[in-house]
Write an enzyme that holds these catalytic residues in place. Structure first.
Site, mmCIF file in Angstrom:
data_model
loop_
_atom_site.group_PDB
_atom_site.id
_atom_site.type_symbol
_atom_site.label_atom_id
_atom_site.label_comp_id
_atom_site.label_asym_id
_atom_site.label_seq_id
_atom_site.Cartn_x
_atom_site.Cartn_y
_atom_site.Cartn_z
ATOM 1 N N ASP A 180 40.586 38.313 34.306
ATOM 2 C CA ASP A 180 39.995 39.035 35.214
ATOM 3 C C ASP A 180 40.788 39.839 36.247
ATOM 4 O O ASP A 180 41.894 39.405 36.397
ATOM 5 C CB ASP A 180 39.044 37.968 36.015
ATOM 6 C CG ASP A 180 38.033 37.196 35.461
ATOM 7 O OD1 ASP A 180 37.710 37.737 34.488
ATOM 8 O OD2 ASP A 180 38.066 36.057 35.904
ATOM 9 N N TYR A 181 40.220 40.915 36.699
ATOM 10 C CA TYR A 181 41.072 41.525 38.233
ATOM 11 C C TYR A 181 41.567 40.656 38.936
ATOM 12 O O TYR A 181 42.759 40.870 39.517
ATOM 13 C CB TYR A 181 40.016 42.290 38.662
ATOM 14 C CG TYR A 181 40.532 43.559 39.710
ATOM 15 C CD1 TYR A 181 41.190 44.624 39.158
ATOM 16 C CD2 TYR A 181 40.303 43.293 41.095
ATOM 17 C CE1 TYR A 181 41.590 45.489 40.076
ATOM 18 C CE2 TYR A 181 40.663 44.286 41.922
ATOM 19 C CZ TYR A 181 41.294 45.266 41.455
ATOM 20 O OH TYR A 181 41.844 46.117 42.297
#
Ligand code: URA
Length: 237
Positions: A105-106
């Site tokens: 994920d970011y």
């Protein structure tokens, strides 16, 4: 990729770029059966047939394998339509077209493998290959005994029961805890969703290992080439 003919020849090991230019000017190079003696000529590395003195010149595909410590605030792609940082903002000067094996994920940091070996990517990301992934997670409360046993039994998230996972509290904090989590699936936001499902909010998440391959002392945003043993290990997983 489309490259200049002299670059193609140099990469294929015919000669240096300068010497390759001489060969082109001397009419010793042909592309798809036609002699080319123009230095700006471009060839398609995959499709065109390049010959030197009538003998085909083929570039060997060079596979590269990189361990990258992805920082928070970077997308696991090579391009982003919203202008956010991508892995290519950190991993520079690599001619090969590399891409990530799986994703983070970011807002997750940690170990990501980058390669141009499609076969390895396929094998490492295929659900039937149960490769352990180890994460260090900071959560807003100490996971209860019940939460730990739910992790081990499997948790229903998005209508699907996760495979047995491990959670091990390594440090209790004034507010919350640090735990090590091992899962071997790779569903979207899986660790975050599993923690949420047992009543813990994830404050930070970092992947520290893929199988036995560990992030070690790679700093955030840094990368290194995998060594032969590590590559072999991944191929045999
Ligand atoms: N699980 C998550 O929730 N996020 C990641 O980035 C990786 C695993």
């Amino acid at each position: 990729m489309i490259v200049r003919l002299q670059k193609y020849l140099a990469k294929a090991g015919v000669a240096s770029r300068r010497k390759s230019e001489e060969f082109i000017l001397n009419g010793r190079i042909s592309v798809n059966g036609v002699v080319v003696n123009e230095l700006g000529f471009k060839v398609d590395e995959e499709a065109d047939i390049v010959e030197f003195d009538g003998k085909e010149v083929r570039e060997e595909k060079r596979f590269i394998y990189i361990a990258f410590n992805k920082p928070v605030g970077c997308v696991t792609t090579v391009r982003d339509q919203f202008g956010r940082k991508t892995i290519l903002d950190y991993v520079k000067n690599i001619e090969e077209r590399i891409y990530p094996v799986g994703r983070l994920d970011y807002d997750t940091s940690g170990l990501l493998i980058l390669t141009n070996d499609g076969d390895l990517t396929y094998r490492l990301t295929h659900p039937k290959h149960n490769v352990d992934k180890t994460y260090i997670v900071k959560v807003d409360r100490v996971p209860s005994k019940k939460a730990i046993s739910e992790f081990e039994k499997g948790i229903v998230i998005d209508g699907y029961k996760t495979a047995p996972a491990k959670i091990n509290v390594i440090k209790k904090l004034e507010k919350g805890a640090v735990a090590e989590i091992v899962i071997h699936e790779g569903r979207n936001r899986q660790v975050r969703k599993m923690c949420n499902a047992v009543g813990c909010k994830v404050l930070s998440l970092k992947r520290i290992a893929i199988g036995n391959l560990v992030i070690g002392n790679l700093k955030k945003g840094e990368y290194r080439y995998l060594n032969e043993n590590e590559i072999l290990y991944l191929k045999n997983l």
